[in-house]
Design a protein around this motif. Sequence first.
Motif, PDB file in Angstrom:
ATOM      1  N   UNK A  22      40.657  -2.625  16.179  1.00  0.00           N
ATOM      2  CA  UNK A  22      41.547  -1.503  15.888  1.00  0.00           C
ATOM      3  C   UNK A  22      40.914  -0.227  16.444  1.00  0.00           C
ATOM      4  N   UNK A  23      41.111   0.004  17.739  1.00  0.00           N
ATOM      5  CA  UNK A  23      40.430   1.112  18.405  1.00  0.00           C
ATOM      6  C   UNK A  23      40.887   2.470  17.895  1.00  0.00           C
ATOM      7  N   UNK A  24      42.162   2.623  17.633  1.00  0.00           N
ATOM      8  CA  UNK A  24      42.668   3.895  17.141  1.00  0.00           C
ATOM      9  C   UNK A  24      42.122   4.227  15.765  1.00  0.00           C
ATOM     10  N   UNK A  25      42.083   3.235  14.894  1.00  0.00           N
ATOM     11  CA  UNK A  25      41.560   3.458  13.546  1.00  0.00           C
ATOM     12  C   UNK A  25      40.065   3.731  13.586  1.00  0.00           C
ATOM     13  N   UNK A  26      39.347   3.034  14.451  1.00  0.00           N
ATOM     14  CA  UNK A  26      37.906   3.232  14.544  1.00  0.00           C
ATOM     15  C   UNK A  26      37.575   4.641  15.018  1.00  0.00           C
ATOM     16  N   UNK A  27      38.337   5.131  15.988  1.00  0.00           N
ATOM     17  CA  UNK A  27      38.067   6.496  16.458  1.00  0.00           C
ATOM     18  C   UNK A  27      38.436   7.518  15.397  1.00  0.00           C
ATOM     19  N   UNK A  28      39.476   7.262  14.634  1.00  0.00           N
ATOM     20  CA  UNK A  28      39.857   8.161  13.549  1.00  0.00           C
ATOM     21  C   UNK A  28      38.800   8.224  12.463  1.00  0.00           C
ATOM     22  N   UNK A  29      38.303   7.056  12.056  1.00  0.00           N
ATOM     23  CA  UNK A  29      37.261   7.016  11.039  1.00  0.00           C
ATOM     24  C   UNK A  29      35.981   7.674  11.532  1.00  0.00           C
ATOM     25  N   UNK A  30      35.640   7.469  12.791  1.00  0.00           N
ATOM     26  CA  UNK A  30      34.405   8.079  13.303  1.00  0.00           C
ATOM     27  C   UNK A  30      34.548   9.595  13.406  1.00  0.00           C
ATOM     28  N   UNK A  31      35.731  10.089  13.732  1.00  0.00           N
ATOM     29  CA  UNK A  31      35.942  11.542  13.763  1.00  0.00           C
ATOM     30  C   UNK A  31      35.816  12.145  12.370  1.00  0.00           C
ATOM     31  N   UNK A  32      36.363  11.466  11.377  1.00  0.00           N
ATOM     32  CA  UNK A  32      36.242  11.951  10.001  1.00  0.00           C
ATOM     33  C   UNK A  32      34.774  11.976   9.577  1.00  0.00           C
ATOM     34  N   UNK A  33      34.027  10.928   9.943  1.00  0.00           N
ATOM     35  CA  UNK A  33      32.609  10.878   9.593  1.00  0.00           C
ATOM     36  C   UNK A  33      31.840  12.002  10.283  1.00  0.00           C
ATOM     37  N   UNK A  34      32.196  12.323  11.539  1.00  0.00           N
ATOM     38  CA  UNK A  34      31.518  13.409  12.254  1.00  0.00           C
ATOM     39  C   UNK A  34      31.785  14.754  11.590  1.00  0.00           C
ATOM     40  N   UNK A  35      33.021  14.983  11.181  1.00  0.00           N
ATOM     41  CA  UNK A  35      33.373  16.243  10.518  1.00  0.00           C
ATOM     42  C   UNK A  35      32.637  16.365   9.188  1.00  0.00           C
ATOM     43  N   UNK A  36      32.609  15.272   8.409  1.00  0.00           N
ATOM     44  CA  UNK A  36      31.913  15.313   7.128  1.00  0.00           C
ATOM     45  C   UNK A  36      30.415  15.520   7.317  1.00  0.00           C
ATOM     46  N   UNK A  37      29.845  14.920   8.359  1.00  0.00           N
ATOM     47  CA  UNK A  37      28.433  15.111   8.637  1.00  0.00           C
ATOM     48  C   UNK A  37      28.137  16.559   9.001  1.00  0.00           C
ATOM     49  N   UNK A  38      29.005  17.176   9.789  1.00  0.00           N
ATOM     50  CA  UNK A  38      28.834  18.582  10.150  1.00  0.00           C
ATOM     51  C   UNK A  38      28.907  19.468   8.902  1.00  0.00           C
ATOM     52  N   UNK A  39      29.867  19.201   8.039  1.00  0.00           N
ATOM     53  CA  UNK A  39      30.003  19.975   6.803  1.00  0.00           C
ATOM     54  C   UNK A  39      28.761  19.808   5.940  1.00  0.00           C
ATOM     55  N   UNK A  40      28.249  18.572   5.852  1.00  0.00           N
ATOM     56  CA  UNK A  40      27.060  18.322   5.052  1.00  0.00           C
ATOM     57  C   UNK A  40      25.857  19.088   5.593  1.00  0.00           C
ATOM     58  N   UNK A  41      25.669  19.093   6.909  1.00  0.00           N
ATOM     59  CA  UNK A  41      24.529  19.791   7.505  1.00  0.00           C
ATOM     60  C   UNK A  41      24.644  21.295   7.272  1.00  0.00           C
ATOM     61  N   UNK A  42      25.833  21.847   7.414  1.00  0.00           N
ATOM     62  CA  UNK A  42      26.031  23.279   7.185  1.00  0.00           C
ATOM     63  C   UNK A  42      25.735  23.629   5.724  1.00  0.00           C
ATOM     64  N   UNK A  43      26.241  22.826   4.799  1.00  0.00           N
ATOM     65  CA  UNK A  43      25.976  23.094   3.382  1.00  0.00           C
ATOM     66  C   UNK A  43      24.499  22.926   3.046  1.00  0.00           C
ATOM     67  N   UNK A  44      23.827  21.978   3.698  1.00  0.00           N
ATOM     68  CA  UNK A  44      22.397  21.800   3.485  1.00  0.00           C
ATOM     69  C   UNK A  44      21.613  23.019   3.944  1.00  0.00           C
TER      70      UNK A  44
END
Length: 58
Positions: A22-44
Amino acid sequence: MALIRWIIVFLIFALLASLFGFNGAASGFSEIAKVLLFIFVVLLIISLFFGGRSRSGP
């Protein structure tokens, strides 16, 4: 710590979706994970700057 848990969950979903083709779903999930990781680093970084200050108490 809940934000790290969500990052790991979305990364696992992305890996599972990519394994099953499921290439479309995999790219969607990875984009969400990247955004959450960025938010986590900024809050840290913000908490490291402002959370380390001690308040003078009575």
